[in-house]
Write a protein that holds these residues in place. Structure first.
Motif, short mmCIF file in Angstrom:
data_model
loop_
_atom_site.label_atom_id
_atom_site.label_comp_id
_atom_site.label_asym_id
_atom_site.label_seq_id
_atom_site.Cartn_x
_atom_site.Cartn_y
_atom_site.Cartn_z
N GLY A 1 0.52 -1.31 9.47
CA GLY A 1 0.00 -1.29 10.83
C GLY A 1 -0.30 0.11 11.33
O GLY A 1 -1.31 0.34 12.00
N LEU A 2 0.57 1.08 10.99
CA LEU A 2 0.45 2.44 11.52
C LEU A 2 -0.47 3.34 10.70
O LEU A 2 -1.10 4.24 11.23
N PHE A 3 -0.53 3.10 9.38
CA PHE A 3 -1.38 3.94 8.53
C PHE A 3 -2.60 3.12 8.11
O PHE A 3 -2.61 2.47 7.07
N PHE B 1 -2.57 6.90 0.56
CA PHE B 1 -1.39 6.85 -0.31
C PHE B 1 -0.33 5.93 0.28
O PHE B 1 0.18 5.02 -0.39
N ILE B 2 0.01 6.16 1.56
CA ILE B 2 1.08 5.40 2.21
C ILE B 2 0.69 3.93 2.38
O ILE B 2 1.50 3.02 2.12
N ALA B 3 -0.56 3.68 2.79
CA ALA B 3 -1.02 2.29 2.98
C ALA B 3 -1.06 1.52 1.66
O ALA B 3 -0.62 0.37 1.59
N GLY C 1 8.55 9.02 11.38
CA GLY C 1 8.13 9.66 10.13
C GLY C 1 6.67 10.09 10.18
O GLY C 1 6.32 11.17 9.70
N LYS C 2 5.83 9.27 10.77
CA LYS C 2 4.41 9.59 10.89
C LYS C 2 4.20 10.83 11.76
O LYS C 2 3.38 11.69 11.45
#
Length: 266
Positions: A83-85, A185-187, A232-233
């Protein structure tokens, strides 16, 4: 699986012991704070929260319960990352790395039922020590960006996730070879992890690792996952990742030593 000693001494009576639902405000708050720190560190370090969360939770729960709780916690964690990335998912890597990850997480989850808890804890400790030690000594080391690397990295990370609860660091090392943008990368990692968690949650439920008295933690850990990912973001946009990564790896190495001590003492 609540108090480690009690869980091992009388598993049959565990479900009827009201003391196992929550273990005092101070102890509960400490556990949730450590889970929050694990989520923040995992988001910023790029190798997932479970590398911290599994050994920390092992101080509070028996190991099979740790596996069940970690899988449920991770579902919330990965949903919040997706949702965030929103940088997009690398579909090619999702297929090459994700499919073997999910298949081997199911096999690892099945294998965990055949191993003694003490051996599972020792395997986790050796894995944490070996991986963090290698990454600290060889920070510039990179895998070749090939389909073979993706498939083998996916199989190893998924197998370790199913067997001992954490494989994100191996997936992180594998994905680093493909030079993805940070948000991609994170997603992509979260999407693969979501598949792993769905697969191993079914296996863990069949193995009897997910207990009714542990489900009280799930909504609390879901809030922790969302908050930790968000914090963290924010940190990720302000702090050099390499500096944080080294500190995080030193923590993983320390956790590995403590986990090994616990396993040998059991």
């Amino acid at each position: 699986g609540f108090a480690r000693g009690a869980a091992r001494a009388s598993p049959g009576a565990a479900g009827h012991d009201p003391r196992r639902l929550m273990f005092g405000f101070g102890r509960s708050a400490t556990f949730l704070l450590l889970a929050l720190l694990a989520e923040i560190a995992g988001t910023v370090g790029g190798f997932g929260s479970s590398v911290f969360f599994v050994p920390v939770a092992n101080f509070y729960f028996d190991f099979h319960s740790v596996l069940g709780i970690t899988a449920l916690f991770h579902l919330s964690s990965n949903a919040s990352k997706l949702g965030l990335f929103r940088g997009g998912i690398d579909r090619g890597l999702l297929l090459r790395l994700g499919v073997p990850s999910v298949l081997f997480s199911i096999l690892g989850g099945m294998a965990s039922a055949w191993m003694l808890t003490q051996w599972l804890e020792a395997t986790l400790a050796v894995f944490l020590l070996g991986l963090s030690g290698w990454m600290l000594l060889r920070p510039s080391w990179r895998l070749a960006a090939t389909t073979r690397s993706a498939v083998l990295g996916g199989a190893l990370s998924g197998g370790m996730a199913g067997l001992v609860g954490t494989g994100g660091a191996v997936r992180g090392m594998t994905m680093a070879a493909f030079d993805l943008r940070k948000d991609v990368f994170i997603a992509t990692s979260a999407a693969i992890d979501m598949g792993i968690d769905l697969g191993r949650t079914v296996v863990y439920a069949r193995n009897g690792y997910i207990h009714g008295h542990d489900l009280v933690w799930v909504p609390l850990l879901a809030v922790v996952a969302i908050a930790g990912t968000w914090i963290g973001k924010r940190i990720l946009s302000r702090m050099p990742q390499a500096m944080f990564r080294r500190a995080a790896l030193l923590m993983v190495f320390g956790i590995g030593l403590v986990t090994l001590y616990q396993a040998l003492r059991a």
